[in-house]
Design a protein around this motif. Structure first.
Motif, PDB file in Angstrom:
ATOM      1  N   ALA A 356       0.804  -1.221   0.000  1.00 28.05           N
ATOM      2  CA  ALA A 356       0.000   0.000   0.000  1.00 28.05           C
ATOM      3  C   ALA A 356       0.837   1.271   0.000  1.00 28.05           C
ATOM      4  N   HIS A 357       2.124   1.165   0.402  1.00 28.20           N
ATOM      5  CA  HIS A 357       2.996   2.327   0.561  1.00 28.20           C
ATOM      6  C   HIS A 357       2.423   3.348   1.518  1.00 28.20           C
ATOM      7  N   THR A 358       1.650   2.885   2.443  1.00 26.23           N
ATOM      8  CA  THR A 358       1.190   3.763   3.516  1.00 26.23           C
ATOM      9  C   THR A 358       0.980   2.893   4.745  1.00 26.23           C
ATOM     10  N   ARG A 359       1.011   3.548   5.885  1.00 26.40           N
ATOM     11  CA  ARG A 359       0.753   2.798   7.120  1.00 26.40           C
ATOM     12  C   ARG A 359      -0.420   3.399   7.878  1.00 26.40           C
ATOM     13  N   GLU A 360      -1.149   4.292   7.213  1.00 27.61           N
ATOM     14  CA  GLU A 360      -2.294   4.917   7.870  1.00 27.61           C
ATOM     15  C   GLU A 360      -3.365   3.859   8.137  1.00 27.61           C
ATOM     16  N   LEU A 361      -3.711   3.665   9.390  1.00 25.66           N
ATOM     17  CA  LEU A 361      -4.686   2.634   9.701  1.00 25.66           C
ATOM     18  C   LEU A 361      -6.035   2.931   9.039  1.00 25.66           C
ATOM     19  N   ASN A 362      -6.354   4.227   8.894  1.00 22.59           N
ATOM     20  CA  ASN A 362      -7.663   4.573   8.361  1.00 22.59           C
ATOM     21  C   ASN A 362      -7.758   4.365   6.856  1.00 22.59           C
ATOM     22  N   ARG A 363      -6.601   4.112   6.231  1.00 21.84           N
ATOM     23  CA  ARG A 363      -6.636   3.873   4.791  1.00 21.84           C
ATOM     24  C   ARG A 363      -6.993   2.429   4.459  1.00 21.84           C
ATOM     25  N   PHE A 364      -6.989   1.573   5.480  1.00 28.83           N
ATOM     26  CA  PHE A 364      -7.276   0.165   5.228  1.00 28.83           C
ATOM     27  C   PHE A 364      -8.678  -0.174   5.695  1.00 28.83           C
ATOM     28  N   GLY A 365      -9.053  -1.414   5.490  1.00 30.64           N
ATOM     29  CA  GLY A 365     -10.351  -1.882   5.962  1.00 30.64           C
ATOM     30  C   GLY A 365     -10.805  -3.035   5.110  1.00 30.64           C
ATOM     31  N   GLY A 366     -11.315  -4.061   5.759  1.00 33.13           N
ATOM     32  CA  GLY A 366     -11.868  -5.189   5.019  1.00 33.13           C
ATOM     33  C   GLY A 366     -10.845  -5.965   4.211  1.00 33.13           C
ATOM     34  N   LEU A 367      -9.628  -6.061   4.718  1.00 31.61           N
ATOM     35  CA  LEU A 367      -8.607  -6.767   3.947  1.00 31.61           C
ATOM     36  C   LEU A 367      -8.743  -8.285   4.045  1.00 31.61           C
ATOM     37  N   THR A 368      -9.613  -8.764   4.949  1.00 31.36           N
ATOM     38  CA  THR A 368      -9.707 -10.204   5.180  1.00 31.36           C
ATOM     39  C   THR A 368     -10.006 -10.962   3.897  1.00 31.36           C
ATOM     40  N   ASN A 369     -10.880 -10.397   3.080  1.00 35.57           N
ATOM     41  CA  ASN A 369     -11.314 -11.138   1.905  1.00 35.57           C
ATOM     42  C   ASN A 369     -10.187 -11.365   0.918  1.00 35.57           C
ATOM     43  N   SER A 370      -9.407 -10.298   0.677  1.00 37.00           N
ATOM     44  CA  SER A 370      -8.366 -10.452  -0.326  1.00 37.00           C
ATOM     45  C   SER A 370      -7.108 -11.082   0.254  1.00 37.00           C
ATOM     46  N   MET A 371      -6.882 -10.961   1.553  1.00 37.66           N
ATOM     47  CA  MET A 371      -5.648 -11.473   2.143  1.00 37.66           C
ATOM     48  C   MET A 371      -5.945 -12.370   3.342  1.00 37.66           C
ATOM     49  N   PRO A 372      -6.507 -13.537   3.088  1.00 39.24           N
ATOM     50  CA  PRO A 372      -6.881 -14.381   4.236  1.00 39.24           C
ATOM     51  C   PRO A 372      -5.688 -14.799   5.092  1.00 39.24           C
ATOM     52  N   PHE A 373      -4.573 -15.172   4.466  1.00 40.29           N
ATOM     53  CA  PHE A 373      -3.401 -15.578   5.246  1.00 40.29           C
ATOM     54  C   PHE A 373      -2.923 -14.436   6.126  1.00 40.29           C
ATOM     55  N   TYR A 374      -2.869 -13.272   5.488  1.00 37.51           N
ATOM     56  CA  TYR A 374      -2.403 -12.096   6.211  1.00 37.51           C
ATOM     57  C   TYR A 374      -3.306 -11.823   7.408  1.00 37.51           C
ATOM     58  N   ALA A 375      -4.608 -11.910   7.169  1.00 36.02           N
ATOM     59  CA  ALA A 375      -5.552 -11.645   8.245  1.00 36.02           C
ATOM     60  C   ALA A 375      -5.338 -12.622   9.388  1.00 36.02           C
TER      61      ALA A 375
END
Lengths: 490, 468
Positions: A356-375
């Motif tokens: 993402a080239h950012t670490r702003e928490l508010n810029r993310f959301g709902g990543l579970t679907n695309s990144m299950p392992f990461y989640a």
């Protein structure tokens, strides 16, 4: 007989020298060579753990694999290395994180040669600090860490890297120069004059000097831990440092402070430790509550993890200040666990940042679907970090609190507030990053690749093993911690 | 035979004259630096044999002890390094070379005489010779207004302080009837000396020496002189006369007996505190590297004075070790200024990619100056601070270590520019000068010393110890 401890220390240095001689365009070979060196270091450290005899112990002669050679004998400085239950977990931690962070260093694309030279020098300094038993040798390794760290943050860091690097360097140096004075004063006060840590523990100084010297050493360690109010370099350094360096910074460098406290301050200045322990405990609780409080307010992912480190190191301080076997065990295990968990957290922050080239928490959301392992990884490590029973973070903090409960019941209650807040900010982070609908500001990122999984899975495995079977680590440290606590039995 | 003691100096006189005459011919002119270097090397080889004589030589004017042997070696090594540095400095190459190297050799001779002197008159004469040659060398770039101004300033301050010193010496002669230091020391012990005048005249003598060591408040000419002088000469001033100044402080003040020692320690302690703090704080704001190094050398003088304030055997050994390392640290840093021909800190941006070797040597020298382990500068600081703590000068020790943190800040500014900065300042590297290989050699030597003596100081200095 191979001097195994010297091998651990100087193998990375040798690697750095070889890389120094290679032309910079051979990036692939340089990466491979560094990985090889850190891998061998890890293998050697595993050998060390296998051959380490956990039953050897006692008040002062619990050192194993001792190397004791005259180095500058007119100055009474010895090349004195040894490992005991206190240093063993930290050495293993350093070797493990050193290897994994080296794997994760593949994201470094520019000035690769210089990067790995500094990286390997850093390894030498860190391992040396945990193994040195002569105060001057200890100081030298302690300071060697600063130079490569300065460059690693300053060259490969984020936008404010120069500021962060200088701040880190000056803060830690300001702390450690007083330690140098402490070392020399202790030398001239002891009879016979010696820099040997174990012998200094036997020579009694009078209380006034003990307190002065304790504080001189404590200041150096407090900056590294970091203890409130000396922590302000940490968020800057963490945020600006590249991912692998953050991992080592949080995973190993902070431990140097706690290790110094347990290795130098407590055993050598026993009487002062008695007098000052309540102050340390209070500082520990301030760390716990303040760190958690500030972490709550962060919108930068890395800064949040950085402040959570401040909070977690507070438990270490509280446990150590209890001066009991349980508390010491909790402090040391807490350091080991924190290194593993927070190291993993920084790797995960890095995974997200490279996409993402950012670490702003508010810029993310709902990543579970695309990144299950990461989640899964992020949830797992967050739960470990907030102290879910069954995962490793819980054990260390629990032991620290149990140890501290008898001498400081009210402080433990106050620390409980910090625990609740820790749960709060970690869950809120998970909610903001992983759960809910996909944030319109971000795209569905690709899930973690094999290399990233390889760096994180071993850490998670250790979290699980230590969580379910804490004896796996406690067995090794038990004797040393008992020896330490024995000094404080009235 | 006492003449044996002076063989190295006599050899240097021979070579100096050869250099001077050789520079008349255009053909021989090319070889003058090499001849000068050979002379210094030859003198270095003669030195061990020359030191094996009785203690007082040459009508009791000179002393052949370990201190003189050490400082003569140091001055020869330092001068040789400066000759190498000068061979890479285009400003000097363009000028008439012969007389330049003649001055370097004569400066070395007079400093060697000074450090062996045990008579105040002899000390004064040698000191004045050193002064006059340094004035000439500072203003050596005749066409450069900056250089001439620096030479004039250095001359005015220098003349004032040596004048004060001469007045002090004359008072001492009035008190004692002799200028022989050991005789004076014995007299203080036995006879009734009018103490206030004695102290006053010793302070006057201190003024002259403080100028050479660039101790506050006699430091003021140093930054201007260092900045204006040709860079190799700045390096020479920061090591040669300074080492000589400390050798003489050692002889004059620690050779005197107990009544003065306590007062000396108190005075030196405060001088050291003021000198190192002032030097470091002013250095923080400097943008010119030579000027920055000038203030750093003032701060280092404070550190060295700390070793003398301790007034013990460890302190003296620590001072000698510190000076030895200091020569290599400073020559390394100034040598990189010669190599890159860049004087402003901002110009160093991106040097690590343009010229990794220069950036590396500069960083090692600066980190060594900052006193970071495992470099030699750390060992030097370590033994000096140890001596102070042994003498229970805790305040001084605390201020000294805090100063080393301040110092790191400005050394880091240069390193930051070289390694961390992404912008690059285009600049021609000085590779066209015919003899710059000698410069590289000198820099490599400083690099080795800075690293190896940090790891194994006893290899070269087995006498270095912390014992009382």
């Amino acid at each position: 007989m191979i001097p195994i401890l010297s091998t651990l220390i100087f193998l990375p240095l040798l690697g750095a020298i070889i890389i120094f001689c290679l032309p910079p365009r051979l990036e692939k070979s340089i990466r491979f060579l560094s990985l090889l060196v850190t891998g061998v270091v890890l293998a050697v450290s595993v050998c060390l753990v296998m051959h380490f005899d956990p039953a050897v112990g006692g008040a002062s002669n619990s050192m194993q694999f001792v190397e004791y050679h005259p180095w500058l004998h007119n100055l009474h400085i010895w090349y004195f290395l040894g490992v005991d239950g206190l240093s063993l977990p930290l050495v293993f931690l350093t070797a493990l994180l050193g290897f994994l962070a080296c794997l994760s260093s593949y994201e470094i694309k520019e000035r690769v040669k210089e990067y790995f030279i500094f990286y390997l020098l850093l390894m030498t300094g860190m391992i040396g600090t945990f193994l040195a038993l002569d105060l001057v040798l200890f100081y030298i390794f302690w300071e060697i860490v600063l130079i490569p760290m300065y460059f690693l943050i300053g060259i490969w860091g984020g936008p404010r890297r120069e500021y962060a690097a200088v701040k880190f360097f000056l803060y830690t140096l300001a702390g450690s120069v007083l330690m140098l004075l402490g070392i020399l004063t202790a030398y001239f006060l002891s009879t016979p004059h010696t820099f040997n840590m174990l012998q200094l523990g036997l020579s009694g100084f009078d209380l006034r000097w003990q307190i002065i010297l304790f504080l001189a050493f404590f200041l150096a360690f407090a900056v590294k831990v970091p203890v409130f109010p000396f922590h302000t370099w940490l968020p800057d350094a963490h945020v600006e440092a590249p991912t692998p360096v953050s991992v080592l910074l949080a995973g190993v460098l902070l431990k140097m402070g706690g290790y110094g406290l347990l290795r130098v301050c407590f055993p050598i200045f026993k009487a002062a430790a008695f007098v000052l322990a309540p102050v340390l405990a209070m500082l520990g609780v301030v760390n716990i509550v303040y760190g958690a409080w500030v972490a709550f307010a962060q919108t930068d992912f890395k800064k949040m993890v950085a402040y959570s480190s401040v909070s977690h190191m507070g438990f270490v301080l509280l446990g150590a200040a209890s001066l009991t076997v349980t508390g010491f065990n909790g402090a040391l295990l807490g350091m080991f666990n924190h290194g593993i968990i927070t190291g993993g957290m920084f790797l995960l922050v890095g995974v997200l940042y490279t996409r993402a080239h950012t670490r702003e928490l508010n810029r993310f959301g709902g990543l579970t679907n695309s990144m299950p392992f990461y989640a899964f990884c992020l949830t797992f490590l967050s739960l470990a970090s907030l102290g879910l029973p069954g995962l490793s973070g819980f054990v260390g903090e629990f032991l620290s609190l149990v140890g501290a409960f008898k001498p400081y019941p009210w402080l433990v209650v106050a620390a409980g507030i910090g625990l609740v807040m820790t749960v709060g900010y970690f869950l809120s982070m998970i909610g903001r990053v992983l759960l809910g609908a996909l944030n319109p500001k971000c795209v569905p990122y690709v899930d973690m690749n094999t290399r990233e999984l390889v760096t994180i899975v071993p850490l998670m495995a250790i979290v699980l093993i230590v969580g379910f079977y804490p004896q796996s680590v406690l067995n090794f440290q038990q004797e040393a911690m008992q020896g330490l606590a024995h000094l404080f039995k009235l | 035979m006492t003449i044996q003691f002076l063989f190295p100096e006599l050899l240097l006189v021979f070579f100096a004259v050869a250099v001077l005459f050789g520079s008349v011919s255009n053909f021989f002119k090319k070889f003058t630096p090499v001849v000068a270097a050979l002379g210094l090397l030859g003198a270095l080889l003669l030195l061990p044999a020359a030191s094996q004589s009785s203690t007082a030589v040459f009508f009791h004017l000179l002393e052949a002890d370990t201190i003189s042997a050490f400082f003569r070696t140091l001055i020869l090594i330092g001068s040789a390094l400066i000759v190498f540095l000068s061979m890479g400095e285009p400003q000097i190459q363009e000028q008439d070379r012969g007389e330049f190297y003649f001055f370097i050799l004569t400066l070395a001779i007079s400093m060697m005489i000074a450090v062996s002197s045990r008579n105040l008159l002899m000390i004064y004469i040698a000191l004045e010779t050193v002064s006059i040659i340094s004035y000439i060398l500072v203003g050596y770039l005749k066409q450069d207004a900056f250089s001439s101004e620096a030479g004039l300033k250095y001359f005015l301050f220098g003349a004032l302080s040596t004048g004060i010193m001469l007045y002090g010496i004359s008072l001492l002669y009035g008190l004692f009837g002799t200028l022989d230091l050991p005789t004076m020391a014995a007299a203080v012990k036995q006879e009734h000396i009018y103490f206030p005048i004695f102290i006053l005249s010793m302070v006057f003598v201190l003024a002259g020496l403080a100028f050479k060591c660039s101790l506050v408040p006699f430091h003021m000419a140093a930054p201007d002189a260092y900045q204006g002088a040709p860079t190799p000469i700045s390096a020479f001033l920061s090591i040669g006369p300074k080492a000589m100044g400390f050798a003489l402080l050692l002889r004059v003040f620690l050779g005197t007996p107990t009544p003065l020692i306590a007062k000396w320690s108190a005075l030196a302690q405060w001088l050291a505190i003021i000198t190192m703090t002032l030097g470091n704080i002013i250095a923080l704001k400097q943008t010119n590297v030579k000027r920055l190094l000038a203030y750093s050398s003032i701060a280092h003088a404070g550190f060295m004075l700390m070793a003398l304030a301790a007034v013990n055997a460890s302190g003296i050994k620590a001072l000698l070790f510190y000076l030895f390392i200091y020569v290599f640290m400073n020559v390394g840093a100034f040598g990189c200024v010669v190599l890159t021909q860049r004087q402003e800190v901002a110009q160093y941006a991106g040097l690590s990619r343009q010229y990794p070797f220069a950036a590396f040597v500069m960083s090692i020298s600066l980190l060594s100056l900052a006193g970071l382990p495992p470099l030699a500068g750390f060992m030097a600081k370590f033994v000096v601070i140890a001596a102070a703590i042994q003498a229970k000068l805790y305040l001084l020790a605390i201020i000294a270590v805090l100063n080393s943190v301040i110092a790191l800040f400005y050394y880091l500014r240069i390193i930051k520019a070289m390694y961390l900065s992404k912008t690059e300042i285009g600049g021609q590297l000085n590779s066209t000068v015919p003899h710059s290989r000698a410069l590289i050699l000198a820099l490599t030597l400083t690099l080795l010393v800075n690293i190896l003596l940090g790891l194994w100081p006893q290899g070269l200095m087995p006498w270095l110890s912390l014992s009382p």
